[in-house]
Design an enzyme around this catalytic site. Structure first.
Site, PDB file in Angstrom:
ATOM      1  N   GLU A   1       0.810  -1.187   0.000  1.00  0.00           N
ATOM      2  CA  GLU A   1       0.000   0.000   0.000  1.00  0.00           C
ATOM      3  C   GLU A   1       0.858   1.257   0.000  1.00  0.00           C
ATOM      4  O   GLU A   1       1.911   1.298   0.627  1.00  0.00           O
ATOM      5  CB  GLU A   1      -0.803  -0.035   1.281  1.00  0.00           C
ATOM      6  CG  GLU A   1      -2.072   0.688   1.220  1.00  0.00           C
ATOM      7  CD  GLU A   1      -2.841   0.364   2.474  1.00  0.00           C
ATOM      8  OE1 GLU A   1      -3.382  -0.748   2.563  1.00  0.00           O
ATOM      9  OE2 GLU A   1      -2.864   1.209   3.366  1.00  0.00           O
TER      10      GLU A   1
ATOM     11  N   CYS B   1       3.504   8.333   1.146  1.00  0.00           N
ATOM     12  CA  CYS B   1       3.901   7.461   2.249  1.00  0.00           C
ATOM     13  C   CYS B   1       4.157   6.071   1.650  1.00  0.00           C
ATOM     14  O   CYS B   1       3.235   5.452   1.121  1.00  0.00           O
ATOM     15  CB  CYS B   1       2.739   7.448   3.241  1.00  0.00           C
ATOM     16  SG  CYS B   1       2.916   6.252   4.534  1.00  0.00           S
TER      17      CYS B   1
ATOM     18  N   CYS C   1       4.758  -6.979   8.326  1.00  0.00           N
ATOM     19  CA  CYS C   1       5.734  -6.454   9.280  1.00  0.00           C
ATOM     20  C   CYS C   1       5.920  -7.478  10.400  1.00  0.00           C
ATOM     21  O   CYS C   1       4.965  -8.105  10.829  1.00  0.00           O
ATOM     22  CB  CYS C   1       5.265  -5.128   9.860  1.00  0.00           C
ATOM     23  SG  CYS C   1       6.491  -4.395  10.977  1.00  0.00           S
TER      24      CYS C   1
ATOM     25  N   CYS D   1       3.441  -4.563  16.562  1.00  0.00           N
ATOM     26  CA  CYS D   1       2.887  -3.565  17.488  1.00  0.00           C
ATOM     27  C   CYS D   1       1.387  -3.837  17.624  1.00  0.00           C
ATOM     28  O   CYS D   1       0.714  -4.121  16.632  1.00  0.00           O
ATOM     29  CB  CYS D   1       3.144  -2.145  16.961  1.00  0.00           C
ATOM     30  SG  CYS D   1       4.896  -1.825  16.727  1.00  0.00           S
TER      31      CYS D   1
ATOM     32  N   CYS E   1      -1.422  -1.964  15.361  1.00  0.00           N
ATOM     33  CA  CYS E   1      -1.145  -1.695  13.946  1.00  0.00           C
ATOM     34  C   CYS E   1      -1.640  -2.817  13.037  1.00  0.00           C
ATOM     35  O   CYS E   1      -1.474  -3.993  13.345  1.00  0.00           O
ATOM     36  CB  CYS E   1       0.360  -1.494  13.766  1.00  0.00           C
ATOM     37  SG  CYS E   1       0.866  -1.257  12.062  1.00  0.00           S
TER      38      CYS E   1
ATOM     39  N   GLU F   1       8.809  -2.191   8.511  1.00  0.00           N
ATOM     40  CA  GLU F   1       9.773  -1.447   9.323  1.00  0.00           C
ATOM     41  C   GLU F   1      10.974  -1.126   8.421  1.00  0.00           C
ATOM     42  O   GLU F   1      11.785  -2.013   8.117  1.00  0.00           O
ATOM     43  CB  GLU F   1      10.166  -2.311  10.532  1.00  0.00           C
ATOM     44  CG  GLU F   1      11.344  -1.804  11.339  1.00  0.00           C
ATOM     45  CD  GLU F   1      11.252  -0.329  11.760  1.00  0.00           C
ATOM     46  OE1 GLU F   1      10.266   0.066  12.383  1.00  0.00           O
ATOM     47  OE2 GLU F   1      12.196   0.417  11.438  1.00  0.00           O
TER      48      GLU F   1
ATOM     49  N   SER G   1      10.686   6.572   9.145  1.00  0.00           N
ATOM     50  CA  SER G   1      10.030   6.349  10.438  1.00  0.00           C
ATOM     51  C   SER G   1      10.395   4.968  10.958  1.00  0.00           C
ATOM     52  O   SER G   1      10.422   3.998  10.202  1.00  0.00           O
ATOM     53  CB  SER G   1       8.515   6.443  10.246  1.00  0.00           C
ATOM     54  OG  SER G   1       7.849   6.124  11.442  1.00  0.00           O
TER      55      SER G   1
ATOM     56  N   CYS H   1      -1.877   2.036   7.889  1.00  0.00           N
ATOM     57  CA  CYS H   1      -1.372   1.414   6.674  1.00  0.00           C
ATOM     58  C   CYS H   1      -1.495  -0.096   6.784  1.00  0.00           C
ATOM     59  O   CYS H   1      -1.243  -0.656   7.828  1.00  0.00           O
ATOM     60  CB  CYS H   1       0.086   1.780   6.463  1.00  0.00           C
ATOM     61  SG  CYS H   1       0.255   3.151   5.368  1.00  0.00           S
TER      62      CYS H   1
HETATM   63  N1  SAH Z   1       7.420   0.584  11.081  1.00  0.00           N
HETATM   64  C1  SAH Z   1       7.664   1.967  11.041  1.00  0.00           C
HETATM   65  C2  SAH Z   1       7.142   2.595   9.802  1.00  0.00           C
HETATM   66  C3  SAH Z   1       5.661   2.381   9.604  1.00  0.00           C
HETATM   67  S1  SAH Z   1       4.981   3.816  10.069  1.00  0.00           S
HETATM   68  C4  SAH Z   1       7.119   2.626  12.280  1.00  0.00           C
HETATM   69  O1  SAH Z   1       6.424   1.975  13.025  1.00  0.00           O
HETATM   70  O2  SAH Z   1       7.447   3.774  12.501  1.00  0.00           O
HETATM   71  C5  SAH Z   1       3.401   3.461  10.336  1.00  0.00           C
HETATM   72  C6  SAH Z   1       2.879   4.573  11.195  1.00  0.00           C
HETATM   73  O3  SAH Z   1       1.480   4.381  11.356  1.00  0.00           O
HETATM   74  C7  SAH Z   1       3.544   4.501  12.561  1.00  0.00           C
HETATM   75  O4  SAH Z   1       3.759   5.742  13.149  1.00  0.00           O
HETATM   76  C8  SAH Z   1       2.499   3.746  13.287  1.00  0.00           C
HETATM   77  O5  SAH Z   1       2.672   3.880  14.610  1.00  0.00           O
HETATM   78  C9  SAH Z   1       1.222   4.333  12.716  1.00  0.00           C
HETATM   79  N2  SAH Z   1       0.065   3.517  12.988  1.00  0.00           N
HETATM   80  C10 SAH Z   1       0.006   2.192  13.039  1.00  0.00           C
HETATM   81  N3  SAH Z   1      -1.224   1.786  13.392  1.00  0.00           N
HETATM   82  C11 SAH Z   1      -1.957   2.916  13.560  1.00  0.00           C
HETATM   83  C12 SAH Z   1      -3.322   3.163  13.913  1.00  0.00           C
HETATM   84  N4  SAH Z   1      -4.157   2.177  14.153  1.00  0.00           N
HETATM   85  N5  SAH Z   1      -3.740   4.441  13.986  1.00  0.00           N
HETATM   86  C13 SAH Z   1      -2.889   5.462  13.708  1.00  0.00           C
HETATM   87  N6  SAH Z   1      -1.606   5.286  13.364  1.00  0.00           N
HETATM   88  C14 SAH Z   1      -1.152   4.020  13.282  1.00  0.00           C
HETATM   89 FE1  SF4 Z   2       4.897  -1.587  14.425  1.00  0.00          FE
HETATM   90 FE2  SF4 Z   2       5.557   0.006  12.378  1.00  0.00          FE
HETATM   91 FE3  SF4 Z   2       5.447  -2.659  12.055  1.00  0.00          FE
HETATM   92 FE4  SF4 Z   2       3.199  -1.303  12.407  1.00  0.00          FE
HETATM   93  S1  SF4 Z   2       4.588  -1.091  10.688  1.00  0.00           S
HETATM   94  S2  SF4 Z   2       3.769  -3.263  13.404  1.00  0.00           S
HETATM   95  S3  SF4 Z   2       3.871   0.334  13.798  1.00  0.00           S
HETATM   96  S4  SF4 Z   2       6.856  -1.550  13.381  1.00  0.00           S
END
Ligand code: SAH
Ligand code: SF4
Length: 376
Positions: free
Chosen positions: A111, A132, A139, A143, A146, A187, A218, A360
């Site tokens: 995406e 973006c 991933c 987290c 996410c 990531e 990020s 995302c």
């Molecule tokens: N893995 C990296 C890059 C992906 S960024 C990172 O985690 O920074 C994806 C962004 O979307 C991150 O800031 C993440 O925390 C945010 N994100 C993930 N799930 C989300 C949600 N449910 N609502 C808002 N932001 C979210």
């Molecule tokens: Fe966590 Fe970023 Fe991976 Fe989502 S994309 S699981 S926020 S590390």
């Protein structure tokens, strides 16, 4: 006898070839293109011609590179892939955030999100168009809030698959993108080498020509790779997905924190900040009852001040199948005001169009489910 520099780049290509059998022509750096051209016994200016076809005229096959000799084009096609990413679905409208679902050569779905003129975030002026990009299929970091990790991790994206997200979206929309954030699925720092290759192509004058200060990476907090990125000469911006200001809170929602805790992360951020001119950004999703209390705001303010970092508060976006929710508006505002009272530059995302602006990975999961249902 090849020079040390030539040997180094040749080895890098050899490594890529070994890892992926045939590599994509758009994963090469300019120096590597020149090495190939030399190896084929062609004049060096051919490298410039190829780069021009790839990144300025943006052709989609070797056959279209009409000023290269036919024989040379065939040899290139024998050695290199020229894969295509197809946009299979678009959500959103012209003046809001638009999400693009791309199908890669191996049928993987990723995406990419195009954000129209937005507040001055991540090096973006209000007239800038931000994209973006994703760096992995899925991933591995899991987290808890996410969507990207829900389906696990499939694979790293190749450099060309990262760059191609920008090219495909520009082609589809006819719009010029001038700000890139690595905040899509995956990531980025766990795919470090491919990400850096992509960034060099995005940044280079022979590539897409986008300034390093308009590129933001990020990360959820991979401390050793943050250090490595700090040592890269390019002045890339860094955003840290913090989402919890103490270990107690961060451990609950981000498994990575058990490997690199808050202090370890902040220490490496100190190092990054000492090496780069641009300020860091902390991203902080506000999740009701998890990380939205005053005490977290005060701890976050301390961290931000220590690093002269900006804070970007993001109200949680609902993810199907997950239990979390966003705090009420007045709680969000209170959290923001505490940061500001401490003198921290903070913003709270309030833009329209958040109906499609969910985390995302959601669009991918949704489409995957539809495809699975359709084929069963
Ligand atoms: N893995 C990296 C890059 C992906 S960024 C990172 O985690 O920074 C994806 C962004 O979307 C991150 O800031 C993440 O925390 C945010 N994100 C993930 N799930 C989300 C949600 N449910 N609502 C808002 N932001 C979210
Ligand atoms: Fe966590 Fe970023 Fe991976 Fe989502 S994309 S699981 S926020 S590390």
């Amino acid at each position: 006898m090849p020079s040390a520099r030539l040997l180094a780049t040749t080895n890098a290509v050899a490594f890529l070839v070994a890892a992926n059998a045939k590599i994509d022509i758009r994963s090469l750096q300019f120096q590597e293109l020149e090495d190939k051209v030399r190896e084929f016994g062609e004049p060096l200016y051919r490298a410039r011609q190829i780069a021009d076809w790839l990144y300025q005229k943006r052709v989609q096959s070797f056959d279209e590179m009409t000023d290269l000799p036919q024989e040379f084009r065939s040899r290139l096609a024998e050695q290199f892939d020229f894969s295509k990413s197809a946009i299979v679905r678009v959500l959103g409208s012209h003046d809001t955030t638009r999400k693009f679902l791309l199908r890669l050569n191996d049928e993987s779905l990723i995406e990419t999100v195009l954000i129209p003129a937005s507040p001055a975030l991540y090096g973006s002026r209000s007239d800038r168009r931000t994209i973006c990009v994703s760096t992995q299929v899925g991933c591995a970091y899991g987290c808890k809030f996410c969507a990207s990790g829900l389906d696990g991790f499939s694979r790293n994206l190749k450099p060309n698959e990262i760059v191609d997200q920008i090219i495909a979206v520009e082609r589809e929309t006819g719009e010029k993108i001038d700000n890139i954030v690595f905040m899509g699925m995956g990531e980025p720092l766990a795919n470090f080498e491919n990400m850096m290759r992509a960034i060099r192509i995005i940044n280079a004058p022979w590539g897409l020509g986008i300034g390093a200060r308009h590129i933001t990476v990020s990360t959820s907090g991979l401390a050793p790779q943050i250090r490595k990125l700090a040592d890269e000469p390019l002045q890339i911006r860094l955003a840290i997905s913090l989402h919890g200001a103490t270990d107690a809170v961060r451990n609950q929602i981000m498994p990575i924190n058990r490997r690199y805790n808050v202090e370890t992360l902040l220490a490496v951020c100190d190092y990054y900040a000492s090496r780069k001119k641009q300020r860091l950004t902390f991203e902080y999703i506000l999740i009701a009852g998890v990380n939205d209390v005053d005490e977290q705001a005060r701890a976050l303010a301390r961290h931000a001040k220590r690093l002269s970092a900006k804070v970007n508060l993001i109200p949680y976006n609902t993810v199907h199948g997950l239990v979390w929710s966003r705090p009420a508006q007045d709680r969000q505002e209170k959290f923001l005001s505490i940061l500001r009272e401490h003198g921290v530059a903070a913003t709270l995302r309030r833009e329209k169009g958040h109906d499609i602006d969910a985390a995302c990975g959601q669009l991918r999961l949704q489409t995957k489910r539809e495809l699975e249902t359709a084929s069963s």
